[in-house]
Design a protein around this motif. Structure first.
Motif, PDB file in Angstrom:
ATOM      1  N   ARG A  42      16.263  80.481  44.504  1.00 58.67           N
ATOM      2  CA  ARG A  42      16.521  81.905  44.338  1.00 58.67           C
ATOM      3  C   ARG A  42      16.517  82.338  42.881  1.00 58.67           C
ATOM      4  O   ARG A  42      16.396  83.526  42.601  1.00 58.67           O
ATOM      5  N   GLY A  43      16.715  81.442  41.959  1.00 60.23           N
ATOM      6  CA  GLY A  43      16.490  81.744  40.559  1.00 60.23           C
ATOM      7  C   GLY A  43      17.483  82.639  39.868  1.00 60.23           C
ATOM      8  O   GLY A  43      17.105  83.487  39.041  1.00 60.23           O
ATOM      9  N   PHE A  44      18.783  82.501  40.154  1.00 59.33           N
ATOM     10  CA  PHE A  44      19.785  83.349  39.515  1.00 59.33           C
ATOM     11  C   PHE A  44      19.752  83.247  38.001  1.00 59.33           C
ATOM     12  O   PHE A  44      19.997  84.239  37.295  1.00 59.33           O
ATOM     13  N   GLU A  45      19.471  82.079  37.477  1.00 55.54           N
ATOM     14  CA  GLU A  45      19.493  81.903  36.034  1.00 55.54           C
ATOM     15  C   GLU A  45      18.424  82.735  35.333  1.00 55.54           C
ATOM     16  O   GLU A  45      18.539  83.024  34.138  1.00 55.54           O
ATOM     17  N   ARG A  46      17.410  83.129  36.073  1.00 55.85           N
ATOM     18  CA  ARG A  46      16.354  83.962  35.483  1.00 55.85           C
ATOM     19  C   ARG A  46      16.601  85.448  35.701  1.00 55.85           C
ATOM     20  O   ARG A  46      16.482  86.237  34.764  1.00 55.85           O
ATOM     21  N   PHE A  47      16.930  85.842  36.933  1.00 53.39           N
ATOM     22  CA  PHE A  47      17.007  87.290  37.136  1.00 53.39           C
ATOM     23  C   PHE A  47      18.312  87.909  36.668  1.00 53.39           C
ATOM     24  O   PHE A  47      18.474  89.127  36.727  1.00 53.39           O
ATOM     25  N   ILE A  48      19.239  87.102  36.146  1.00 54.51           N
ATOM     26  CA  ILE A  48      20.414  87.669  35.489  1.00 54.51           C
ATOM     27  C   ILE A  48      20.039  88.179  34.089  1.00 54.51           C
ATOM     28  O   ILE A  48      20.758  88.976  33.483  1.00 54.51           O
ATOM     29  N   HIS A  49      18.880  87.731  33.578  1.00 58.61           N
ATOM     30  CA  HIS A  49      18.408  88.189  32.262  1.00 58.61           C
ATOM     31  C   HIS A  49      18.249  89.710  32.261  1.00 58.61           C
ATOM     32  O   HIS A  49      17.699  90.299  33.188  1.00 58.61           O
ATOM     33  N   GLU A  55      28.477  93.568  33.929  1.00 57.30           N
ATOM     34  CA  GLU A  55      28.116  93.387  35.330  1.00 57.30           C
ATOM     35  C   GLU A  55      28.179  91.932  35.790  1.00 57.30           C
ATOM     36  O   GLU A  55      28.266  91.655  36.985  1.00 57.30           O
ATOM     37  N   VAL A  56      28.101  91.008  34.844  1.00 56.39           N
ATOM     38  CA  VAL A  56      27.881  89.606  35.189  1.00 56.39           C
ATOM     39  C   VAL A  56      28.948  89.029  36.121  1.00 56.39           C
ATOM     40  O   VAL A  56      28.604  88.392  37.127  1.00 56.39           O
ATOM     41  N   PRO A  57      30.255  89.203  35.853  1.00 55.66           N
ATOM     42  CA  PRO A  57      31.241  88.595  36.754  1.00 55.66           C
ATOM     43  C   PRO A  57      31.140  89.081  38.204  1.00 55.66           C
ATOM     44  O   PRO A  57      31.545  88.369  39.127  1.00 55.66           O
ATOM     45  N   VAL A  58      30.603  90.274  38.397  1.00 55.76           N
ATOM     46  CA  VAL A  58      30.440  90.799  39.752  1.00 55.76           C
ATOM     47  C   VAL A  58      29.130  90.312  40.370  1.00 55.76           C
ATOM     48  O   VAL A  58      29.076  89.940  41.544  1.00 55.76           O
ATOM     49  N   ILE A  59      28.069  90.282  39.569  1.00 51.53           N
ATOM     50  CA  ILE A  59      26.754  89.908  40.102  1.00 51.53           C
ATOM     51  C   ILE A  59      26.696  88.441  40.500  1.00 51.53           C
ATOM     52  O   ILE A  59      26.224  88.093  41.584  1.00 51.53           O
ATOM     53  N   HIS A 387      27.281  79.449  31.332  1.00 48.99           N
ATOM     54  CA  HIS A 387      26.949  79.529  29.909  1.00 48.99           C
ATOM     55  C   HIS A 387      25.988  80.694  29.715  1.00 48.99           C
ATOM     56  O   HIS A 387      24.926  80.756  30.352  1.00 48.99           O
ATOM     57  N   TYR A 388      26.348  81.649  28.844  1.00 46.96           N
ATOM     58  CA  TYR A 388      25.549  82.853  28.636  1.00 46.96           C
ATOM     59  C   TYR A 388      25.358  83.150  27.153  1.00 46.96           C
ATOM     60  O   TYR A 388      26.204  82.789  26.319  1.00 46.96           O
ATOM     61  N   LYS A 389      24.253  83.832  26.842  1.00 46.44           N
ATOM     62  CA  LYS A 389      24.059  84.466  25.552  1.00 46.44           C
ATOM     63  C   LYS A 389      23.748  85.934  25.796  1.00 46.44           C
ATOM     64  O   LYS A 389      23.046  86.282  26.759  1.00 46.44           O
ATOM     65  N   VAL A 390      24.303  86.785  24.931  1.00 45.98           N
ATOM     66  CA  VAL A 390      24.192  88.229  25.107  1.00 45.98           C
ATOM     67  C   VAL A 390      23.753  88.851  23.781  1.00 45.98           C
ATOM     68  O   VAL A 390      24.254  88.467  22.718  1.00 45.98           O
ATOM     69  N   ASP A 391      22.801  89.787  23.831  1.00 49.10           N
ATOM     70  CA  ASP A 391      22.295  90.386  22.594  1.00 49.10           C
ATOM     71  C   ASP A 391      23.162  91.577  22.158  1.00 49.10           C
ATOM     72  O   ASP A 391      24.176  91.895  22.789  1.00 49.10           O
ATOM     73  N   GLN A 392      22.743  92.254  21.085  1.00 53.09           N
ATOM     74  CA  GLN A 392      23.528  93.355  20.527  1.00 53.09           C
ATOM     75  C   GLN A 392      23.553  94.570  21.438  1.00 53.09           C
ATOM     76  O   GLN A 392      24.384  95.473  21.255  1.00 53.09           O
ATOM     77  N   ASN A 393      22.670  94.602  22.434  1.00 53.86           N
ATOM     78  CA  ASN A 393      22.655  95.700  23.401  1.00 53.86           C
ATOM     79  C   ASN A 393      23.473  95.376  24.652  1.00 53.86           C
ATOM     80  O   ASN A 393      23.376  96.076  25.664  1.00 53.86           O
ATOM     81  N   CYS A 399      21.067  82.267  30.468  1.00 57.68           N
ATOM     82  CA  CYS A 399      22.051  81.914  31.478  1.00 57.68           C
ATOM     83  C   CYS A 399      21.783  80.490  31.955  1.00 57.68           C
ATOM     84  O   CYS A 399      20.650  80.172  32.335  1.00 57.68           O
ATOM     85  N   ASN A 400      22.789  79.645  31.914  1.00 59.08           N
ATOM     86  CA  ASN A 400      22.692  78.300  32.483  1.00 59.08           C
ATOM     87  C   ASN A 400      23.899  78.064  33.364  1.00 59.08           C
ATOM     88  O   ASN A 400      25.039  78.275  32.943  1.00 59.08           O
ATOM     89  N   LEU A 401      23.653  77.654  34.591  1.00 58.66           N
ATOM     90  CA  LEU A 401      24.710  77.386  35.549  1.00 58.66           C
ATOM     91  C   LEU A 401      24.591  75.946  36.033  1.00 58.66           C
ATOM     92  O   LEU A 401      23.518  75.521  36.469  1.00 58.66           O
ATOM     93  N   ILE A 402      25.667  75.183  35.927  1.00 61.80           N
ATOM     94  CA  ILE A 402      25.719  73.861  36.550  1.00 61.80           C
ATOM     95  C   ILE A 402      26.869  73.910  37.538  1.00 61.80           C
ATOM     96  O   ILE A 402      28.033  73.950  37.144  1.00 61.80           O
ATOM     97  N   VAL A 403      26.537  73.920  38.807  1.00 61.02           N
ATOM     98  CA  VAL A 403      27.552  74.080  39.842  1.00 61.02           C
ATOM     99  C   VAL A 403      27.967  72.716  40.374  1.00 61.02           C
ATOM    100  O   VAL A 403      27.330  71.697  40.130  1.00 61.02           O
TER     101      VAL A 403
END
Length: 480
Positions: A42-49, A55-59, A387-393, A399-403
């Motif tokens: 399903r590719g969550f690590e990509r489409f969270i970009h 929004e992230v904690p909810v998505i 693990h996330y990185k977020v830009d100035q906007n 996004c990296n997830l190890i479950v």
């Protein structure tokens, strides 16, 4: 000597998500190879970009309907770092912890009573129509009633702290958006003694099964491995919400200890294999052959120095006494460990309900903005890394997830092969009981395949047997 054959179990049942098992037989019907395949992506690590950090904690909790709180809190912890917060207010941290204990409690109860109990109560080889929660209701109505009410209690804790039982919004970057009203506190306190009693009885059931069936437990999917979990800073106690990383060998030797989880990527490597969408993590210093490890309830029992609630701590000592204080390598002992954690969570909930900080009004703090955040938590199934990185906007750029289930990938594959060798080798045909033995080994890990591979849904179990020439020789199907 006959032709080699392939048995396929697709999908594995009574687990969350899609997966299949392939078992390769040689010409003498002996198991040559067995693998657990994750077949959906399903590719969550990509489409969270590109999504906004708020929004992230909810998505991300949409990864799963079984353990959404774990993803919600891990993402919120990562976003705390992004907004420059290293220490929450007492009310915010305790509300989050209450939420998490309710989540772990209800998830463990769901797994043990609804998914695992039919196998444990009726036998791995019992008819398929017998191995389900409805038969548990018929045979042991009081036990089933308690299971329903315990899970309901945990879900109501989640609702009170997160706003909804599934996919709530309670944790936000820098804190929480609600406290616990006194009337809700009193509601939970009115039945907490029942929860303590029932958790103790459930623990006794899991303990009794493990000890009374030593011959089955000792020879079922067991093998030495490394173990990893969070432990509390300084004293190494069990801590499901926060702490540092500890990893031990199968004999209890320390691989690393009190490593801040912000350094997880300096210790762990994720290997990719062609036959599964799920990765295979290992400890880099040991390499892929020796560095794989297991996480989850039993791993936490093995790595924790002690448990800071009295009843669960006594139970922890009891479990570890079976192996004279050394790590327990028994796959089926996960059920015993799982029920120790249920008791621990209920004890923690009881303590928190008497804490006046839950009615506090200081819910959120802010700090200096950062571009990178890490959130690690002990989910019901084991260690969970966000693990996330977020830009100035304020948009997510990485996004990296190890479950938990990904951490356990190698362990589950080895359990599948161990059980297949013992229960399939030399057999001339597929039997439903044999197939269920393989699934029992997987279910002991309580895998969440949609978290690990980001798939969703369930299908009937279908098993196909192919000859070496690719022709279909036999097929069986069942719906559970």
């Amino acid at each position: 000597m006959g032709d080699p054959r392939l048995i396929e179990i697709a999908p594995v049942t009574r687990v969350e998500g899609h997966g299949k098992v392939t078992i390769h037989l040689d010409g003498e019907n002996n198991v040559d190879e067995a693998r657990l395949h994750i077949v959906e992506f399903r590719g969550f690590e990509r489409f969270i970009h590109g999504r906004l950090m708020w929004e992230v904690p909810v998505i991300v909790q949409r990864l799963c309907g079984i353990c959404p709180v774990s993803h919600h809190l891990a993402a919120a912890k990562a976003m705390d770092m992004i907004v420059g917060v290293d220490q929450l207010t007492p009310t915010a941290e305790k509300m989050r912890r209450l939420m998490h204990y309710g989540q772990v409690m209800q998830s463990h109860v769901l797994h043990f009573f609804h998914l695992a109990a039919p196998d444990l109560l009726f036998g791995f080889g019992a008819p398929a129509e017998k191995r389900n929660i409805f038969e548990v209701l018929k045979e042991k109505p009081e036990l089933a009633k308690r299971a329903v009410l315990m899970r309901k209690y945990g879900q109501e804790i989640i609702e009170a702290t997160a706003g909804k039982k599934v996919h709530g919004t309670g944790a936000i970057p820098g804190g929480i958006n609600r406290n616990l009203p006194l009337e809700r506190r009193d509601h939970f306190l009115s039945t907490i003694d029942d929860m303590i009693e029932w958790a103790r009885d459930a623990l006794a059931l899991a303990r009794g099964y493990t000890l009374d069936n030593e011959e089955i437990v000792a020879g079922f999917g067991n093998f030495p491995s490394n173990y990893m979990s969070l432990v509390r800073e300084d004293d190494g106690a069990l801590d499901l919400y926060h702490g540092n990383l500890r990893a031990l060998t199968s004999t209890g030797d320390v691989i690393f200890d009190q490593v801040p989880y912000t350094q997880y990527h300096e210790r762990l490597v994720e290997e990719v294999r062609s036959w599964s969408y799920m990765k295979f993590p290992f400890i880099e210093a040991l390499g892929p052959e020796a560095g794989w490890y297991r996480v989850g309830p039993l791993a936490r029992m093995n790595t924790a120095s002690f448990i800071d609630t009295p009843l669960a701590n006594d139970a922890h000592k009891d479990l570890m006494g079976v192996t004279s204080g050394n790590p327990n390598n028994s796959t089926l002992a996960n059920h015993w460990a799982r029920m120790i954690e249920v008791l621990h969570c209920v004890e923690k909930i009881q303590d928190l309900l008497h804490d006046e900080d839950l009615q506090g009004d200081d819910l959120i703090v802010t700090g200096d903005r950062r571009e990178e955040g890490f959130g690690v938590i002990e989910a019901p199934r084991g260690n969970l890394i966000h693990h996330y990185k977020v830009d100035q906007n304020d948009q997510v750029t990485y996004c990296n997830l190890i479950v938990s289930t990904t951490h356990n990938n190698e362990g589950m594959n080895r359990a599948v092969k161990d059980v297949a060798v013992k229960h399939l080798s030399g057999q001339p045909e597929i039997t439903e009981g044999m197939l269920n033995h393989v699934e029992v080994a997987i279910r002991a890990y309580d895998p969440c395949l949609s978290c690990a591979t980001h798939a969703l849904g369930q299908m009937p179990l279908q098993v196909e047997l192919f000859g070496a020439d690719g022709h279909l020789l036999d097929t069986k199907a069942q719906c559970i």
